[in-house]
Design an enzyme around this catalytic site. Structure first.
Site, PDB file in Angstrom:
ATOM      1  N   LYS A  36     -55.951  21.505  12.998  1.00 27.42           N
ATOM      2  CA  LYS A  36     -57.090  22.019  13.772  1.00 27.42           C
ATOM      3  C   LYS A  36     -56.664  22.327  15.204  1.00 27.42           C
ATOM      4  O   LYS A  36     -57.048  23.355  15.768  1.00 27.42           O
ATOM      5  CB  LYS A  36     -58.246  21.009  13.720  1.00 27.42           C
ATOM      6  CG  LYS A  36     -58.830  20.900  12.311  1.00 27.42           C
ATOM      7  CD  LYS A  36     -59.880  19.810  12.123  1.00 27.42           C
ATOM      8  CE  LYS A  36     -60.234  19.739  10.631  1.00 27.42           C
ATOM      9  NZ  LYS A  36     -61.339  18.845  10.291  1.00 27.42           N
ATOM     10  N   GLN A  80     -63.450  13.324  12.637  1.00 29.74           N
ATOM     11  CA  GLN A  80     -62.727  13.469  11.373  1.00 29.74           C
ATOM     12  C   GLN A  80     -63.140  12.358  10.397  1.00 29.74           C
ATOM     13  O   GLN A  80     -63.157  11.183  10.754  1.00 29.74           O
ATOM     14  CB  GLN A  80     -61.212  13.435  11.637  1.00 29.74           C
ATOM     15  CG  GLN A  80     -60.347  13.756  10.429  1.00 29.74           C
ATOM     16  CD  GLN A  80     -60.432  15.220   9.991  1.00 29.74           C
ATOM     17  OE1 GLN A  80     -60.831  16.104  10.740  1.00 29.74           O
ATOM     18  NE2 GLN A  80     -60.064  15.488   8.762  1.00 29.74           N
ATOM     19  N   ASP A 103     -69.115  21.089  12.321  1.00 28.49           N
ATOM     20  CA  ASP A 103     -68.908  20.789  10.901  1.00 28.49           C
ATOM     21  C   ASP A 103     -70.082  21.244  10.037  1.00 28.49           C
ATOM     22  O   ASP A 103     -69.948  21.386   8.826  1.00 28.49           O
ATOM     23  CB  ASP A 103     -68.771  19.266  10.698  1.00 28.49           C
ATOM     24  CG  ASP A 103     -67.326  18.799  10.677  1.00 28.49           C
ATOM     25  OD1 ASP A 103     -66.461  19.561  10.219  1.00 28.49           O
ATOM     26  OD2 ASP A 103     -67.091  17.647  11.092  1.00 28.49           O
TER      27      ASP A 103
END
Ligand code: L34
Length: 267
Positions: A36, A80, A103
């Site tokens: 990322k 995460q 997300d």
């Protein structure tokens, strides 16, 4: 995307800023978070990765998220997953401001998706639709079978396929005669989390197979999908490899979502 972001300093005085929080030292998570960060670099997005030990308390993590929510220089916040067991993932996901939820996991974003309202769409499901379109697969009118019913992949990808006018069956590891159900699929999406779960007998000739699995081979430690690739590849018309398929597209959609959040907050 990089070209678009390059115009932002002049238009908005800054570039988008994505903060990624990594709790603990799981090697797989470390690798994805690194990916990322690299993507941010390529696209020109500012990235801060915040590392916290697995011993962090839920309260401390929620406190950190509250600070980032209040920080106007932050456009996107990603924690995460998975998190250590003593921390509630649901609480953490709900704590991230909906406007910074790159997300698309926040309950308000999930609700908006199912109500056909504007929302941030979760990166992996969004990436799967993008992959299908880029491969020239017509979704409308097709029979799609999704194996897996998680909030993160199975359910949202089924909803997106339905919105593209596919007829969708959602099934799971306990579905009765799963192989027969899968053989009906013109588009088969597998998000179950078990290596070689989908075998050759489960795939119709010419089917499009999307492998969302990210499993580590017990012996080699290598990344493998949910599909027995070698056996299924000759039968499928399109098949996504692991690595190199859905994973990179997920990160691409994360970049897109970060830009969208930035633009919504600045426009
Ligand atoms: N909050 N947690 C949050 N958001 C997410 O969207 C994720 N996910 C899943 C795990 N936890 C998360 C990811 O980012 C899975 N995931 C993910 C993203 C990218 C890749 C794999 C999983 C990826 O880039 N895979 C590469 C190989 C990387 C490697 O070798 O380690 C590939 O080519 O598939």
């Amino acid at each position: 995307m990089a070209g678009q972001v390059a115009t932002f300093p002049e238009k908005y005085g800054r570039v988008p800023h994505l903060v990624v929080i990594l709790v603990g030292e799981d090697p797989a998570s470390q690798s994805y978070v690194k990916g990322k960060g690299k993507a941010c670099e390529v696209v020109g997005i500012k990235n801060t990765t915040i590392l916290r030990p697995a011993t962090i308390t839920e309260e401390e993590l929620l406190g950190l998220i509250a600070e980032l929510n209040a920080d106007d220089s932050v456009d996107g916040i990603l924690v995460q997953l998975p998190l250590p067991k003593h921390i509630s993932e649901d609480k953490v996901i709900a704590a991230i401001s909906k406007e910074k939820d790159v997300d698309g996991f926040h309950p308000l974003n999930v609700a908006a998706l199912w109500q056909k309202q504007p929302c941030t769409v979760a990166c992996t499901p969004k990436g799967i639709i993008k992959l299908l379109k880029e491969a020239g697969v017509e979704i409308s009118g097709k029979r799609a079978v999704v194996i897996g019913r998680s909030n993160i992949v199975g359910l949202p990808v089924a909803k997106l396929l339905l919105d593209e006018n596919a007829t969708v069956t959602i099934c799971h590891s306990r579905t009765k005669d799963l192989a027969a159900v899968c053989r009906e699929a013109e588009i088969l999406v597998v998000a179950i989390g078990r290596a070689k779960f989908v075998t050759e007998d489960m795939v119709a000739p010419g089917a499009v197979v999307i492998d969302v699995g990210v499993n580590r081979d017990a012996e080699t430690g290598k990344l493998v999908g949910d599909v027995d690739y070698a056996a299924v590849e000759p039968k499928a018309s399109v098949i996504t490899p692991v690595p190199g398929g859905v994973g990179p597209m997920t990160i691409c959609c994360l970049m897109e979502n970060t830009i969208e959040c930035f633009l919504k907050r600045n426009a």
